[in-house]
Scaffold this active site. Structure first.
Site, mmCIF file in Angstrom:
data_model
loop_
_atom_site.group_PDB
_atom_site.id
_atom_site.type_symbol
_atom_site.label_atom_id
_atom_site.label_comp_id
_atom_site.label_asym_id
_atom_site.label_seq_id
_atom_site.Cartn_x
_atom_site.Cartn_y
_atom_site.Cartn_z
ATOM 1 N N HIS A 4 -14.077 6.554 -8.573
ATOM 2 C CA HIS A 4 -15.510 5.681 -8.346
ATOM 3 C C HIS A 4 -16.583 6.550 -7.900
ATOM 4 C CE1 HIS A 4 -17.725 1.809 -8.643
ATOM 5 N NE2 HIS A 4 -17.145 2.200 -9.775
ATOM 6 N N LYS B 74 -19.981 -12.528 5.581
ATOM 7 C CA LYS B 74 -19.789 -11.560 4.572
ATOM 8 C C LYS B 74 -18.280 -11.988 4.125
ATOM 9 C CE LYS B 74 -22.631 -7.839 4.277
ATOM 10 N NZ LYS B 74 -22.547 -6.454 3.844
ATOM 11 N N MET C 103 -15.358 -10.903 2.010
ATOM 12 C CA MET C 103 -14.813 -9.505 1.440
ATOM 13 C C MET C 103 -14.302 -9.661 0.333
ATOM 14 S SD MET C 103 -15.699 -7.530 3.733
ATOM 15 C CE MET C 103 -16.170 -8.377 5.172
ATOM 16 N N GLY C 104 -14.532 -8.700 -0.783
ATOM 17 C CA GLY C 104 -14.254 -8.946 -2.250
ATOM 18 C C GLY C 104 -15.336 -9.259 -3.008
ATOM 19 N N PHE C 105 -16.591 -9.398 -2.641
ATOM 20 C CA PHE C 105 -17.744 -9.677 -3.355
ATOM 21 C C PHE C 105 -18.969 -8.493 -2.817
ATOM 22 C CE2 PHE C 105 -15.602 -13.648 -3.196
ATOM 23 C CZ PHE C 105 -15.693 -14.216 -4.615
ATOM 24 N N HIS D 208 -21.400 -5.281 -4.075
ATOM 25 C CA HIS D 208 -21.208 -3.569 -4.283
ATOM 26 C C HIS D 208 -22.374 -3.100 -4.229
ATOM 27 C CE1 HIS D 208 -19.799 -0.044 -6.267
ATOM 28 N NE2 HIS D 208 -18.612 -0.538 -6.093
ATOM 29 N N ASP E 57 -11.465 -5.142 -5.875
ATOM 30 C CA ASP E 57 -10.680 -5.819 -4.737
ATOM 31 C C ASP E 57 -10.413 -7.178 -4.850
ATOM 32 O OD1 ASP E 57 -10.150 -3.403 -3.570
ATOM 33 O OD2 ASP E 57 -12.233 -3.338 -2.437
ATOM 34 N N ARG F 215 -6.203 6.509 -5.378
ATOM 35 C CA ARG F 215 -7.408 7.291 -5.261
ATOM 36 C C ARG F 215 -7.196 8.615 -4.783
ATOM 37 N NH1 ARG F 215 -12.596 5.229 -4.667
ATOM 38 N NH2 ARG F 215 -11.993 4.034 -6.516
ATOM 39 N N ARG G 97 -24.888 18.556 5.147
ATOM 40 C CA ARG G 97 -25.590 18.467 6.422
ATOM 41 C C ARG G 97 -26.968 17.706 6.148
ATOM 42 N NH1 ARG G 97 -28.665 17.795 10.663
ATOM 43 N NH2 ARG G 97 -28.260 18.913 12.718
HETATM 44 C C1 LIG Z 1 -13.448 -0.716 -4.020
HETATM 45 C C2 LIG Z 1 -14.736 -1.031 -2.882
HETATM 46 O O1 LIG Z 1 -14.746 -0.714 -2.249
HETATM 47 S S1 LIG Z 1 -15.687 -2.340 -3.376
HETATM 48 C C3 LIG Z 1 -16.413 -2.748 -2.040
HETATM 49 C C4 LIG Z 1 -15.327 -3.643 -1.180
HETATM 50 N N1 LIG Z 1 -16.116 -4.275 -0.173
HETATM 51 C C5 LIG Z 1 -16.379 -5.674 0.145
HETATM 52 O O2 LIG Z 1 -15.824 -6.152 -0.685
HETATM 53 C C6 LIG Z 1 -17.007 -6.149 1.451
HETATM 54 C C7 LIG Z 1 -18.011 -7.266 0.844
HETATM 55 N N2 LIG Z 1 -19.252 -6.861 0.804
HETATM 56 C C8 LIG Z 1 -20.195 -5.968 1.349
HETATM 57 O O3 LIG Z 1 -20.167 -6.186 2.521
HETATM 58 C C9 LIG Z 1 -21.466 -5.371 0.505
HETATM 59 O O4 LIG Z 1 -21.348 -6.228 -0.880
HETATM 60 C C10 LIG Z 1 -21.201 -4.067 0.290
HETATM 61 C C11 LIG Z 1 -21.084 -3.345 1.562
HETATM 62 C C12 LIG Z 1 -19.897 -3.788 -0.482
HETATM 63 C C13 LIG Z 1 -22.531 -3.374 -0.296
HETATM 64 O O5 LIG Z 1 -23.412 -3.760 0.433
HETATM 65 P P1 LIG Z 1 -25.004 -3.239 0.374
HETATM 66 O O6 LIG Z 1 -25.528 -2.945 -0.944
HETATM 67 O O7 LIG Z 1 -25.220 -2.293 1.447
HETATM 68 O O8 LIG Z 1 -25.765 -4.417 0.353
HETATM 69 P P2 LIG Z 1 -26.057 -5.317 1.601
HETATM 70 O O9 LIG Z 1 -24.734 -5.691 2.404
HETATM 71 O O10 LIG Z 1 -27.384 -4.968 2.190
HETATM 72 O O11 LIG Z 1 -26.184 -6.840 1.001
HETATM 73 C C14 LIG Z 1 -27.341 -7.286 0.314
HETATM 74 C C15 LIG Z 1 -27.592 -8.844 0.585
HETATM 75 O O12 LIG Z 1 -26.180 -9.378 -0.113
HETATM 76 C C16 LIG Z 1 -25.642 -10.077 0.968
HETATM 77 N N3 LIG Z 1 -24.095 -9.845 0.730
HETATM 78 C C17 LIG Z 1 -23.804 -8.780 0.043
HETATM 79 N N4 LIG Z 1 -22.262 -8.778 0.021
HETATM 80 C C18 LIG Z 1 -21.850 -9.884 0.584
HETATM 81 C C19 LIG Z 1 -20.647 -10.628 0.512
HETATM 82 N N5 LIG Z 1 -19.475 -9.995 0.367
HETATM 83 N N6 LIG Z 1 -20.821 -11.905 1.043
HETATM 84 C C20 LIG Z 1 -21.816 -12.427 1.605
HETATM 85 N N7 LIG Z 1 -23.087 -11.799 1.542
HETATM 86 C C21 LIG Z 1 -23.343 -10.711 0.894
HETATM 87 C C22 LIG Z 1 -26.096 -9.280 2.170
HETATM 88 O O13 LIG Z 1 -25.635 -10.474 3.408
HETATM 89 C C23 LIG Z 1 -27.453 -9.281 2.186
HETATM 90 O O14 LIG Z 1 -27.890 -10.447 2.251
HETATM 91 P P3 LIG Z 1 -29.427 -10.602 2.885
HETATM 92 O O15 LIG Z 1 -30.442 -9.542 1.840
HETATM 93 O O16 LIG Z 1 -29.858 -11.741 2.846
HETATM 94 O O17 LIG Z 1 -29.393 -9.913 4.190
HETATM 95 O O1 LIG Z 2 -18.032 2.911 -5.164
HETATM 96 C C1 LIG Z 2 -17.936 2.137 -4.137
HETATM 97 O O2 LIG Z 2 -18.936 2.353 -3.287
HETATM 98 C C2 LIG Z 2 -16.703 1.626 -3.644
HETATM 99 C C3 LIG Z 2 -15.911 1.380 -4.964
HETATM 100 O O3 LIG Z 2 -15.791 0.420 -5.639
HETATM 101 C C4 LIG Z 2 -14.739 2.393 -5.081
HETATM 102 O O4 LIG Z 2 -14.771 3.111 -4.270
HETATM 103 O O5 LIG Z 2 -13.916 2.050 -6.251
#
Ligand SMILES: CC(=O)SCCNC(=O)CCNC(=O)[C@H](O)C(C)(C)COP(=O)(O)OP(=O)(O)OC[C@H]1O[C@@H](n2cnc3c(N)ncnc32)[C@H](O)[C@@H]1OP(=O)(O)O
Ligand SMILES: O=C([O-])CC(=O)C(=O)O
Length: 379
Positions: A187, A264, A266-268, A270, A321, A346, A365
């Site tokens: 990804h 927050k 998890m699973g929601f 991106h 996820d 991965r 850097r």
């Molecule tokens: C395969 C992977 O790695 S996919 C990613 C897996 N990670 C998760 O599922 C963890 C839950 N998700 C998150 O924490 C985030 O959506 C992230 C870190 C993946 C991406 O986040 P960012 O692009 O940095 O967005 P950010 O965290 O700033 O969220 C933007 C807004 O949406 C909200 N939001 C985003 N994701 C979520 C969530 N899962 N649950 C509740 N609120 C959420 C934030 O609280 C924020 O709200 P605000 O503007 O009112 O403060």
């Molecule tokens: O692209 C990202 O930030 C996270 C993701 O979905 C992955 O690594 O599969």
């Protein structure tokens, strides 16, 4: 003082080219070396996709035969890695076991300090072939069970399930597992891949870069989310006697409560996709098949309830996820093993990026803007 445009979390920053994959959030598409991931998941084995990621083209029949023979030869659990794993407490998270195993396998590799393209390709294939036996054994030892030796007559996914459960898996389950491995493989510049590229940019070795990538993947904002999804399901409560509608209603209420507390979930969400993750429909279809196969509609109720309540409240969509977690649960994996499964997949993407980074390297850097104390002096 001049205002500096800080790109917190490097959001929106393009730092390099890559030819490995293309994530397009506008069209909700994901291409591996030009091929839509959905087509690969429907028509290919994970072995073919691994070959594609590393070589840029799908294998011919002859190339695939040679490649799968190499993968099968690399499957048996390394005896020293096993000894080290056996010293680790079962209270250690399985991601710590994975990380340690990657490091041990690096220290033991005969080409450890050889950074030639040929050596790196060999190290990548060896590590990819070896990781399933680490993950499978780790789940088994936690259950007080012995190693199950790999089987040469099974493909990657079927053998992975065989080594974990000691039973020959049915085709439907193998197919769903194969789909998950393909979807998790690559990804672009996600946090763990970028970590691998940063380590590689110092001209460190491939296993060091993968070990660091595993560390980055562990966190719940990245790969650790598949495990966290299952914790959410457990917290809501999985009740096998419940109908789909009853489970959905309880899940909706849970989500409304969680969002009211500004949690927050998890699973929601991106960083790149804002209208839904391109991989979710394919993984959700695999989950649906597993729910039907194992006869567990209450899980679909929980899944739908959370998804709908999140969408209505915040318009935030599930990421890969979200469907992957309950799929692995249904297959029989213990929840802490979910992120190691992501690692096993991965490794392909990480190592493709490591080789790409090395082929056109520049030390990574960036700069920072100092906001600490003004210059001062000792008395
Ligand atoms: C395969 C992977 O790695 S996919 C990613 C897996 N990670 C998760 O599922 C963890 C839950 N998700 C998150 O924490 C985030 O959506 C992230 C870190 C993946 C991406 O986040 P960012 O692009 O940095 O967005 P950010 O965290 O700033 O969220 C933007 C807004 O949406 C909200 N939001 C985003 N994701 C979520 C969530 N899962 N649950 C509740 N609120 C959420 C934030 O609280 C924020 O709200 P605000 O503007 O009112 O403060
Ligand atoms: O692209 C990202 O930030 C996270 C993701 O979905 C992955 O690594 O599969």
């Amino acid at each position: 003082m001049e205002a500096v445009d800080i790109k917190k979390g490097l959001a929106g920053v393009v730092v390099d080219y890559t030819a490995v994959s293309k994530v397009n959030p506008d069209t909700n598409s994901l291409l591996y070396r030009g091929y839509p991931v959905q087509e690969l998941a429907a028509k290919c084995s994970f072995e073919e996709v691994a070959y594609l990621l590393w070589n840029g083209e799908l294998p011919t029949a002859e190339q695939l035969a040679e490649f799968t023979a190499r993968e099968r030869a690399g499957r048996p659990l390394d005896p020293v890695a096993k000894q080290v794993i056996d010293t680790l407490p079962t209270t250690a998270h399985p991601m710590d076991v994975c990380r340690t195993a990657a490091s041990v396998l690096g220290a033991r590799h005969e080409l450890a300090e050889d950074a030639s393209p040929q050596a790196n390709m060999k190290k990548a294939i060896d590590l990819w072939a070896a990781m399933p036996s680490v993950v499978a054994y780790d789940q088994r030892r936690r259950r007080g069970q012995d190693v199950v030796e790999p089987r040469d007559d099974l493909g990657y996914s079927a053998n992975f399930l065989w080594m974990t459960f000691g039973e020959e898996p049915v085709d439907e389950v193998v197919e769903a597992f194969n789909v998950s491995m393909i979807l998790y493989a690559e990804h672009s510049f996600n946090a763990s891949t970028f970590t691998a590229r940063v380590v590689t940019s110092t001209l460190s070795d491939l296993h060091s870069a993968v070990t660091a990538a595993i560390s980055a993947l562990k966190g719940p904002l990245h790969g650790g989310a598949n495990e966290a999804v299952m914790h959410t399901f457990d917290e809501i409560g999985i009740r096998s006697e419940e109908s789909l509608e009853e489970a959905a209603a309880r899940a909706r209420a849970w989500m409304e409560g969680a969002l009211a507390q500004k949690k927050k979930v998890m699973g929601f969400g991106h960083r790149v996709y804002k209208h839904g993750d391109s991989r979710v429909p394919t993984m959700k279809a695999a989950l649906d098949k597993m729910i039907a196969h194992y006869g567990r509609p209450e899980l679909l109720g929980l899944y739908n309830g959370l998804e709908q309540a999140m969408d209505e409240a915040k318009g935030i969509k599930p990421n890969l996820d979200y469907p992957a977690g309950p799929t692995y649960h249904l297959m029989g994996f213990d929840t802490p093993m979910f992120t190691p499964l992501f690692v096993a997949s991965r490794i392909t993407g990480w190592t493709a990026h490591i080789m790409e980074q090395l082929a056109s390297n520049a030390l990574i850097r960036p700069l920072s803007e100092y906001n600490g104390m003004d210059e001062r002096h000792l008395p």
